[in-house]
Motif scaffolding. Structure first.
Motif, PDB file in Angstrom:
ATOM      1  N   VAL A 135       0.839  -1.206   0.000  1.00 34.31           N
ATOM      2  CA  VAL A 135       0.000   0.000   0.000  1.00 34.31           C
ATOM      3  C   VAL A 135       0.873   1.254   0.000  1.00 34.31           C
ATOM      4  CG1 VAL A 135      -1.618   1.361   1.384  1.00 34.31           C
ATOM      5  CG2 VAL A 135      -1.981  -1.102   1.107  1.00 34.31           C
ATOM      6  N   LEU A 136       1.907   1.263   0.826  1.00 35.92           N
ATOM      7  CA  LEU A 136       2.794   2.425   0.887  1.00 35.92           C
ATOM      8  C   LEU A 136       3.518   2.631  -0.440  1.00 35.92           C
ATOM      9  CD1 LEU A 136       4.397   2.021   4.444  1.00 35.92           C
ATOM     10  CD2 LEU A 136       2.383   3.336   3.775  1.00 35.92           C
ATOM     11  N   ASN A 137       3.965   1.534  -1.044  1.00 38.22           N
ATOM     12  CA  ASN A 137       4.666   1.645  -2.333  1.00 38.22           C
ATOM     13  C   ASN A 137       3.751   2.171  -3.425  1.00 38.22           C
ATOM     14  OD1 ASN A 137       7.441   1.107  -2.419  1.00 38.22           O
ATOM     15  ND2 ASN A 137       7.092  -1.071  -2.024  1.00 38.22           N
ATOM     16  N   GLN A 138       2.486   1.751  -3.397  1.00 36.47           N
ATOM     17  CA  GLN A 138       1.541   2.207  -4.418  1.00 36.47           C
ATOM     18  C   GLN A 138       1.292   3.704  -4.332  1.00 36.47           C
ATOM     19  OE1 GLN A 138      -1.897  -0.249  -3.697  1.00 36.47           O
ATOM     20  NE2 GLN A 138      -0.818  -2.141  -4.266  1.00 36.47           N
ATOM     21  N   ARG A 139       1.416   4.259  -3.134  1.00 33.37           N
ATOM     22  CA  ARG A 139       1.187   5.695  -2.932  1.00 33.37           C
ATOM     23  C   ARG A 139       2.481   6.504  -2.938  1.00 33.37           C
ATOM     24  NH1 ARG A 139      -3.957   7.354  -3.893  1.00 33.37           N
ATOM     25  NH2 ARG A 139      -5.482   5.940  -2.934  1.00 33.37           N
ATOM     26  N   ARG A 140       3.596   5.844  -3.220  1.00 31.39           N
ATOM     27  CA  ARG A 140       4.890   6.520  -3.191  1.00 31.39           C
ATOM     28  C   ARG A 140       5.076   7.379  -4.431  1.00 31.39           C
ATOM     29  NH1 ARG A 140       9.706   5.609  -5.532  1.00 31.39           N
ATOM     30  NH2 ARG A 140      11.586   6.307  -4.424  1.00 31.39           N
ATOM     31  N   LEU A 141       5.562   8.603  -4.215  1.00 31.97           N
ATOM     32  CA  LEU A 141       5.895   9.516  -5.302  1.00 31.97           C
ATOM     33  C   LEU A 141       7.413   9.612  -5.441  1.00 31.97           C
ATOM     34  CD1 LEU A 141       3.379  12.426  -4.587  1.00 31.97           C
ATOM     35  CD2 LEU A 141       3.092  10.492  -6.155  1.00 31.97           C
ATOM     36  N   ASP A 142       7.872  10.108  -6.591  1.00 27.17           N
ATOM     37  CA  ASP A 142       9.307  10.252  -6.809  1.00 27.17           C
ATOM     38  C   ASP A 142       9.931  11.107  -5.713  1.00 27.17           C
ATOM     39  OD1 ASP A 142       9.173   8.756  -9.083  1.00 27.17           O
ATOM     40  OD2 ASP A 142       9.105  10.465 -10.467  1.00 27.17           O
ATOM     41  N   GLY A 143      11.045  10.642  -5.193  1.00 23.12           N
ATOM     42  CA  GLY A 143      11.746  11.388  -4.158  1.00 23.12           C
ATOM     43  C   GLY A 143      11.402  10.943  -2.751  1.00 23.12           C
ATOM     44  N   GLU A 144      10.243  10.332  -2.562  1.00 29.05           N
ATOM     45  CA  GLU A 144       9.855   9.844  -1.235  1.00 29.05           C
ATOM     46  C   GLU A 144      10.564   8.522  -0.939  1.00 29.05           C
ATOM     47  OE1 GLU A 144       5.294  11.640  -1.525  1.00 29.05           O
ATOM     48  OE2 GLU A 144       5.622   9.490  -1.267  1.00 29.05           O
ATOM     49  N   GLU A 145      10.960   8.323   0.298  1.00 30.39           N
ATOM     50  CA  GLU A 145      11.649   7.098   0.688  1.00 30.39           C
ATOM     51  C   GLU A 145      10.871   6.415   1.813  1.00 30.39           C
ATOM     52  OE1 GLU A 145      13.990   5.789  -0.849  1.00 30.39           O
ATOM     53  OE2 GLU A 145      15.156   7.327  -1.878  1.00 30.39           O
ATOM     54  N   ILE A 146      10.691   5.105   1.673  1.00 25.27           N
ATOM     55  CA  ILE A 146       9.901   4.335   2.633  1.00 25.27           C
ATOM     56  C   ILE A 146      10.765   3.218   3.192  1.00 25.27           C
ATOM     57  CG2 ILE A 146       7.779   3.013   2.988  1.00 25.27           C
ATOM     58  CD1 ILE A 146       6.776   4.248   0.335  1.00 25.27           C
ATOM     59  N   ALA A 147      10.649   2.966   4.491  1.00 27.28           N
ATOM     60  CA  ALA A 147      11.419   1.895   5.112  1.00 27.28           C
ATOM     61  C   ALA A 147      10.576   1.177   6.150  1.00 27.28           C
ATOM     62  CB  ALA A 147      12.688   2.449   5.777  1.00 27.28           C
ATOM     63  N   ARG A 148      10.842  -0.113   6.304  1.00 26.71           N
ATOM     64  CA  ARG A 148      10.336  -0.818   7.475  1.00 26.71           C
ATOM     65  C   ARG A 148      11.326  -0.531   8.602  1.00 26.71           C
ATOM     66  NH1 ARG A 148      10.087  -7.275   8.687  1.00 26.71           N
ATOM     67  NH2 ARG A 148       8.937  -7.150  10.660  1.00 26.71           N
ATOM     68  N   TYR A 149      10.886   0.250   9.569  1.00 25.29           N
ATOM     69  CA  TYR A 149      11.801   0.777  10.581  1.00 25.29           C
ATOM     70  C   TYR A 149      12.107  -0.251  11.653  1.00 25.29           C
ATOM     71  CZ  TYR A 149      14.020   4.489  13.302  1.00 25.29           C
ATOM     72  OH  TYR A 149      14.929   5.258  13.977  1.00 25.29           O
ATOM     73  N   SER A 150      11.065  -0.940  12.127  1.00 22.04           N
ATOM     74  CA  SER A 150      11.246  -2.014  13.105  1.00 22.04           C
ATOM     75  C   SER A 150       9.890  -2.668  13.343  1.00 22.04           C
ATOM     76  CB  SER A 150      11.780  -1.485  14.441  1.00 22.04           C
ATOM     77  OG  SER A 150      10.837  -0.639  15.054  1.00 22.04           O
ATOM     78  N   GLY A 151       9.877  -3.998  13.413  1.00 24.91           N
ATOM     79  CA  GLY A 151       8.631  -4.696  13.713  1.00 24.91           C
ATOM     80  C   GLY A 151       7.496  -4.260  12.805  1.00 24.91           C
ATOM     81  N   GLU A 152       6.443  -3.686  13.425  1.00 31.42           N
ATOM     82  CA  GLU A 152       5.284  -3.204  12.664  1.00 31.42           C
ATOM     83  C   GLU A 152       5.349  -1.698  12.424  1.00 31.42           C
ATOM     84  OE1 GLU A 152       3.847  -3.304  17.024  1.00 31.42           O
ATOM     85  OE2 GLU A 152       5.290  -4.322  15.749  1.00 31.42           O
ATOM     86  N   GLU A 153       6.543  -1.132  12.497  1.00 29.69           N
ATOM     87  CA  GLU A 153       6.711   0.310  12.364  1.00 29.69           C
ATOM     88  C   GLU A 153       7.380   0.637  11.024  1.00 29.69           C
ATOM     89  OE1 GLU A 153       7.276   3.053  16.157  1.00 29.69           O
ATOM     90  OE2 GLU A 153       9.208   2.401  15.352  1.00 29.69           O
ATOM     91  N   PHE A 154       6.866   1.660  10.341  1.00 33.13           N
ATOM     92  CA  PHE A 154       7.397   2.098   9.058  1.00 33.13           C
ATOM     93  C   PHE A 154       7.781   3.577   9.139  1.00 33.13           C
ATOM     94  CE2 PHE A 154       4.623  -1.445   8.346  1.00 33.13           C
ATOM     95  CZ  PHE A 154       5.222  -2.189   7.342  1.00 33.13           C
ATOM     96  N   ALA A 155       8.820   3.956   8.414  1.00 38.80           N
ATOM     97  CA  ALA A 155       9.248   5.354   8.360  1.00 38.80           C
ATOM     98  C   ALA A 155       9.171   5.841   6.921  1.00 38.80           C
ATOM     99  CB  ALA A 155      10.666   5.507   8.898  1.00 38.80           C
ATOM    100  N   ILE A 156       8.686   7.061   6.742  1.00 39.87           N
ATOM    101  CA  ILE A 156       8.590   7.672   5.415  1.00 39.87           C
ATOM    102  C   ILE A 156       9.276   9.023   5.474  1.00 39.87           C
ATOM    103  CG2 ILE A 156       7.066   8.497   3.589  1.00 39.87           C
ATOM    104  CD1 ILE A 156       5.538   6.210   6.120  1.00 39.87           C
ATOM    105  N   VAL A 157      10.242   9.243   4.593  1.00 40.53           N
ATOM    106  CA  VAL A 157      10.954  10.520   4.505  1.00 40.53           C
ATOM    107  C   VAL A 157      10.450  11.262   3.283  1.00 40.53           C
ATOM    108  CG1 VAL A 157      13.189  11.643   4.182  1.00 40.53           C
ATOM    109  CG2 VAL A 157      12.989   9.662   5.701  1.00 40.53           C
ATOM    110  N   LEU A 158      10.035  12.515   3.482  1.00 39.92           N
ATOM    111  CA  LEU A 158       9.444  13.327   2.421  1.00 39.92           C
ATOM    112  C   LEU A 158      10.308  14.568   2.206  1.00 39.92           C
ATOM    113  CD1 LEU A 158       5.741  13.160   3.679  1.00 39.92           C
ATOM    114  CD2 LEU A 158       6.846  11.637   2.030  1.00 39.92           C
ATOM    115  N   PRO A 159      11.323  14.505   1.349  1.00 40.25           N
ATOM    116  CA  PRO A 159      12.191  15.667   1.113  1.00 40.25           C
ATOM    117  C   PRO A 159      11.419  16.836   0.509  1.00 40.25           C
ATOM    118  CG  PRO A 159      13.226  13.647   0.332  1.00 40.25           C
ATOM    119  CD  PRO A 159      11.801  13.307   0.646  1.00 40.25           C
TER     120      PRO A 159
END
Length: 448
Positions: A135-159
């Motif tokens: 779901v996160l990848n489908q909504r990802r735009l160019d330049g945005e970075e997504i990571a599985r941070y730990s366990g059930e936690e995700f981090a998204i960086v939006l420059p």
């Protein structure tokens, strides 16, 4: 756990690459020998030998670099979801801060994921994690970075996002996950998988990486603690206090010191820190309903935020004890009101807050502490905070206490009117809570 896993990963890569280095070394020696032979021959034999040499070198190094790139990819990717991992996102944040490039950081946590695993097992839980990643990848735009941070936690960086843009993006992600079908979601509260998202910004809010990570984590925690399935921007009443007070230079230094104390309190007992934030909301709403002048409301907010600051000096084994306190431990706990006054007293601008900090455990019938004040001798701000403080304690889960429903807590407030609480404040407070909702509804002690 993360550090241990990282060390194991590095060890695996090192062990795998060691044979490859021996191969490359051996091939290099062979190249030298063959090159010497080629130089001694000419004609067709030399050309064929040289061509074979080139093919051998290209084949050997191709496989080596393919393997090296594979392990390099593994070091920054999460194997389960295919997203980037904790290490990558940390490095990215470091790089953006070093470049002084503005960016927003989103921290997302799957609500009730522990319960999902308990009901359906970890295999189904892994499938849910992969589905959220999709779901996160489908909504990802160019330049945005997504990571599985730990366990059930995700981090998204939006420059290059500002806070309002980041909030919109976070809300889009929250809503998309909520609308996505997950097998077995009918066993969860609300019968669907949801996420909570914290949002913070560099450099608008944080000046360095440590501040940013603390802020986004606090924002996420606040969202989890106030009902889940929501986007929460980082906010701090203390930051508002600093600007509202227009303090002199020496006062600003002491306010920074108080901020350190609050950070320590947060690290010692996160419940207490979040509890004070909710007290601020309840107490402010009641004060405004009663029509208190705005300057009183302002200092009530500050006093409510600082009322438990003295707990930084309470031993952690007493502060976080999972069972009832002994008589000696209770005496230690009671001392936090006087410690809090001593911490805030040097700030001249906070003088109106000191009675709130000192007297929020007084009782209307005179049976409270530390001074045994009775009735209207207790400052109105302290009487307001006493109700807000008690109500939030009743409606929040703790290891040693069952969380009460809103109606159960209302009944307790009414039964204690005239004894613990100002009877004139109980019904207005109930009306306030009914209008804004139960801030700690459906909350457990941990993220879960």
């Amino acid at each position: 756990m993360l550090k241990s896993g990282f060390r194991e990963g590095i060890s695996t890569i090192r062990n795998a690459l060691t044979p490859a280095f021996f191969i490359v070394y051996a091939v290099t020696v062979m190249i030298g020998i063959l090159l010497a032979i080629v130089l001694q021959h000419s004609g067709l034999a030399g050309a064929l030998l040289f061509t074979g040499l080139i093919l051998l070198v290209s084949y050997t190094y191709r496989d080596y670099f393919k393997m090296a790139n594979h392990f390099k990819e593994l070091s920054i990717k999460d194997e389960l979801t295919g997203l980037h991992n904790h290490r990558y996102i940390q490095s990215l944040v470091d790089r953006l801060i070093e470049e002084q490039r503005p960016f927003a950081l989103l921290m997302m946590d799957i609500d009730h994921f522990r319960r999902y695993n308990e009901v359906w097992g970890h295999v189904r839980g892994d499938e849910a994690l992969k589905r959220v990643a999709d779901v996160l990848n489908q909504r990802r735009l160019d330049g945005e970075e997504i990571a599985r941070y730990s366990g059930e936690e995700f981090a998204i960086v939006l420059p290059d996002y500002d806070l309002s843009q980041a909030q919109l993006k976070a809300e889009l992600l929250r809503r998309t996950v909520e609308e996505t079908s997950f097998p077995g979601a009918e066993r969860l509260p609300g019968k669907r998988v949801t996420v909570s998202i914290g949002v913070a910004h560099f450099p608008q809010q944080a000046k360095n990486k440590k501040e940013l990570m603390v802020m986004v984590d606090d924002a996420l925690y606040k969202g989890k603690f106030t009902g889940r399935n929501k986007v929460s921007l980082y906010t701090s009443v203390l930051d508002e206090m600093k600007s509202d007070l227009a303090a002199q230079q020496e006062d600003e230094e002491i306010i920074r010191t108080i901020k350190v104390f609050l950070a320590i309190l947060n690290s010692k007992d996160r419940y207490t820190y979040a509890h004070t934030e909710r007290d601020v909301i309840y107490a402010t709403a009641l004060a405004r309903k009663l029509g208190l002048p705005e300057h009183q409301v302002r200092y009530l907010r500050f006093g409510a935020f600082l009322h438990d600051i003295g707990k930084v000096e309470i031993p952690i084994e007493v502060l976080t004890k999972r069972g009832p306190l002994t008589r000696e431990e209770w005496q230690i706990m009671r001392s936090h009101v006087e410690i809090g006054v001593n911490i805030a007293k040097p700030i001249r601008s906070l003088a109106p807050c000191l009675p709130i900090i000192r007297h929020h455990h007084e009782r209307f019938d005179g049976g409270g502490y530390p001074d045994g004040l009775k009735g209207y001798d207790i400052p109105i701000e302290a009487r307001i905070l006493t109700i807000a403080d008690s109500f939030d304690a009743m409606t929040t889960s703790r290891p040693y206490q069952r969380k009460r429903s809103m109606e159960e807590a209302f009944a307790e407030l009414r039964s204690c009117a005239g004894r613990q609480f100002d009877p004139a404040l109980v019904e207005p407070f109930i009306e306030v809570v009914q209008s804004i909702g139960l801030l700690s509804d459906d909350v457990e002690e941990t993220y879960a």
